[in-house]
Design a protein around this motif. Structure first.
Motif, short mmCIF file in Angstrom:
data_model
loop_
_atom_site.label_atom_id
_atom_site.label_comp_id
_atom_site.label_asym_id
_atom_site.label_seq_id
_atom_site.Cartn_x
_atom_site.Cartn_y
_atom_site.Cartn_z
N PHE A 83 -82.34 -36.96 25.83
CA PHE A 83 -80.89 -37.15 25.91
C PHE A 83 -80.53 -38.19 24.87
O PHE A 83 -81.39 -38.97 24.46
CB PHE A 83 -80.48 -37.64 27.31
CG PHE A 83 -80.41 -36.53 28.35
CD1 PHE A 83 -79.67 -35.38 28.11
CD2 PHE A 83 -81.06 -36.66 29.55
CE1 PHE A 83 -79.60 -34.36 29.06
CE2 PHE A 83 -81.00 -35.65 30.51
CZ PHE A 83 -80.27 -34.50 30.25
N THR A 240 -79.09 -33.96 41.88
CA THR A 240 -78.93 -34.27 40.46
C THR A 240 -77.72 -33.56 39.88
O THR A 240 -77.53 -32.37 40.08
CB THR A 240 -80.19 -33.84 39.67
OG1 THR A 240 -81.34 -34.36 40.33
CG2 THR A 240 -80.14 -34.37 38.24
N GLY A 242 -76.74 -32.73 36.37
CA GLY A 242 -77.25 -32.76 35.00
C GLY A 242 -78.74 -33.04 34.94
O GLY A 242 -79.16 -34.12 34.54
N THR A 244 -82.66 -33.14 33.88
CA THR A 244 -83.22 -33.52 32.59
C THR A 244 -83.63 -32.30 31.76
O THR A 244 -83.44 -32.29 30.55
CB THR A 244 -84.41 -34.47 32.82
OG1 THR A 244 -83.99 -35.47 33.76
CG2 THR A 244 -84.84 -35.15 31.54
N ALA A 271 -77.50 -39.32 35.74
CA ALA A 271 -77.90 -40.22 34.63
C ALA A 271 -77.23 -39.82 33.32
O ALA A 271 -76.64 -40.65 32.64
CB ALA A 271 -79.42 -40.22 34.49
N TYR A 272 -77.31 -38.55 33.00
CA TYR A 272 -76.74 -38.06 31.74
C TYR A 272 -75.30 -37.59 31.92
O TYR A 272 -74.37 -38.04 31.25
CB TYR A 272 -77.61 -36.93 31.19
CG TYR A 272 -76.92 -36.03 30.20
CD1 TYR A 272 -76.63 -36.48 28.91
CD2 TYR A 272 -76.54 -34.74 30.54
CE1 TYR A 272 -75.97 -35.64 27.99
CE2 TYR A 272 -75.90 -33.91 29.63
CZ TYR A 272 -75.62 -34.37 28.36
OH TYR A 272 -74.97 -33.56 27.47
N HIS A 300 -76.20 -46.05 29.11
CA HIS A 300 -76.95 -46.10 27.84
C HIS A 300 -77.32 -44.70 27.33
O HIS A 300 -77.90 -44.57 26.27
CB HIS A 300 -78.20 -46.99 27.96
CG HIS A 300 -79.20 -46.54 28.99
ND1 HIS A 300 -79.52 -47.27 30.10
CD2 HIS A 300 -79.98 -45.44 29.06
CE1 HIS A 300 -80.43 -46.66 30.80
NE2 HIS A 300 -80.74 -45.53 30.19
#
Ligand SMILES: *Cc1c(COP(=O)(O)O)cnc(C)c1O
Length: 496
Positions: A83, A240, A242, A244, A271-272, A300
């Motif tokens: 990512f 989740t 998105g 990984t 996360a993404y 981030h």
């Protein structure tokens, strides 16, 4: 020697900024994936640490000559791997300020601004994401900045564990079950391992291609039924948004409903994809989040905030504090005793903590939500363009529907059939096996060129190439060039 001499700080600081500005200016000239061999640096470095000081000029020369070649350039416009790690001037400056103050804001009194700015930006960002009020300080919840998603999962899993064990007794830890899908990030396995949940009790529910590798509520329910019949106790579900591998989006609403029936903690790992939910048109990805206990995203990854910065929101911070609070005489202070302040040390694993809120604050203020939205949209548009290019080439397929700015594609088995012909007829390999081999070879060949960097996923036994668009410097021309590189290397392999 004065290691914090203001004049030298100014002089050397400017040198480093100039170095980095030049680096960003020239970044597209470097091979994206570092092409060095293992152990390359050990041979270039002196065996012993220097006894005497060396000037910054010499150190910078070595940096350019020896370190830069061993760097994989995540900020390159031709970076399409994993990512993105989207950096920005604001994110960098926030990080610089945080490092400059170098404070250790474990509790409120240790630096009131660090705590209060963090609470403020977490509510700001929570509002932008349209999180239910129950997750915000202005409601009954609250948010915290951690380093990474791995920490967010560990923190929430500990709270979930202690909540259930409080009801059934600590001796019953061997009965707790954690639910994930076979697409969930391995961070959950690790967190469960750390807190003493046996790997036998991690239920990785199977997903299918026909339903885009999402976790189906009925599959979850049937796994829970079996466990409950066997005397086990459901404890935690990580859904989740998105994934990984393919950015699959688990359906939060129905999953939370199932989890609620069994009193489980639901954590949403976005996360993404979480960042994209600041755009009204993508907010539906987290519909149903109101039923979860906690929600996290990595600023981030796709929010212009330089590493590291994981945003975690909790509906019931007290449950985490109960599990993680520490008390020591040397930390005693009247502000904490008054119960009117947040002591973030109790919301995380470590005691010491950085002033990460500055980064988020600078990013939000410097760019504004409107620009941030457009920035994310531009990546999604570029991903659409890339997807169209792939579709036009009949040797390739789009492996799963694209959700945001990640395109999963591969050379079709039919396109590579000729290469493995003999071996398939002998029964040594299947056509899918050949396709996996050739796609891997294609990816290695692309990355070996240094022109672009993409990575792969293995989903349901199929090797797919992922093109993740989101590096800050990426523009449409880079995306078009990236596809050209893929095609050229495919030509070379197929016409060999
Ligand atoms: C990147 C990612 C993680 C891991 O994030 P860290 O911040 O490196 O711990 C976890 N889950 C998902 C879905 C991710 O994409």
């Amino acid at each position: 020697m004065n290691p914090l001499d203001p004049q030298e700080f100014r002089r050397q600081g400017h040198m480093i900024i100039d170095f980095l500005a030049d680096y960003y200016q020239n970044i597209a000239n470097y091979p994206v994936l570092s092409q060095v061999e293992p152990g390359y640096l050990r041979e270039l470095m002196p065996y012993f640490a220097p006894l005497n000081p060396e000037p910054i000029e010499t150190i910078l020369q070595d940096l350019q000559q020896h370190i830069v070649p061993g760097i994989t350039h995540w900020q390159s416009p031709n970076y399409f791997a994993y990512f993105p790690s989207s950096g920005s001037t604001a994110g960098f400056l926030g990080e610089m300020l945080s490092t400059g103050f170098n404070l250790v804001g474990f509790n409120w009194v240790s630096s009131p601004a660090a705590t209060e700015l963090e609470s403020t930006v977490m509510d700001w960002l929570g509002q932008v994401l349209k999180l239910p009020k129950a997750f915000l300080f202005s409601g009954s919840g609250g948010g915290v900045l951690l380093g990474t998603t791995c920490e967010a999962i560990l923190v929430t899993l500990v709270a979930a564990r202690d909540k259930v064990l409080g009801q059934i007794g600590r001796e019953n830890i061997c009965k707790l079950v954690v639910y994930v899908s076979d697409q969930t990030h391995c961070a959950v396995q690790k967190a469960a391992h750390i807190i003493g949940i046996h790997h036998k009790n991690i239920r990785a529910v199977k997903t299918m291609k026909s339903t885009s590798f999402t976790l189906l509520p009925e599959s979850l329910l049937s796994a829970i039924h079996t466990d409950v019949q066997n005397g086990l106790v459901p404890c935690y579900l990580c859904a989740t948004v998105g994934t990984t591998s393919t950015t699959a989006v688990d359906p939060l609403g129905p999953l939370c409903k199932v989890a609620k029936e069994y009193g489980m903690w639901v954590h949403v790992d976005a996360a993404y994809a979480g960042s994209a939910c600041i755009c009204p048109e993508f907010r539906h990805l987290i519909d149903g989040v109101e039923g979860a206990n906690s929600f996290s995203l990595n600023a981030h990854k796709w929010f212009l905030t330089n590493l590291d910065c994981c945003c975690l929101w909790l509906k019931d911070p007290a449950s985490v504090i109960e599990s993680l609070s520490t008390n020591s005489v040397y930390l005693d202070n009247s502000a904490s005793d008054s119960n009117q302040v947040v002591d973030y040390k109790d919301w995380q694993i470590t005691l010491s903590r950085r002033f990460r809120a500055l980064k988020v604050w600078l990013v939000l203020r410097s760019y504004g939500v409107a620009n941030l939205r457009n920035f994310l949209r531009s990546h999604v548009e570029m991903a659409k363009s890339f997807e169209e290019l792939v579709r036009k080439d009949k040797r390739f397929e789009i492996f799963v529907p694209r959700n945001l700015a990640v395109v999963c594609f591969r050379l079709l088995p039919s396109a590579v059939a000729r290469i493995g012909n003999g071996r398939v007829q002998n029964g040594d390999v299947t056509t899918e096996g050949v396709a996996n081999e050739i796609n891997r070879k294609l990816l290695d060949s692309i990355n070996g060129s240094g022109l672009v960097y993409m990575t792969h996923a293995n989903v349901g036994g199929v090797f797919v190439i992922r093109c993740a668009i989101g590096a800050t410097l990426t523009e449409k021309t880079h995306v078009i060039m990236a596809w050209k590189v893929v095609q050229e290397h495919a030509d070379a392999i197929l016409n060999h």
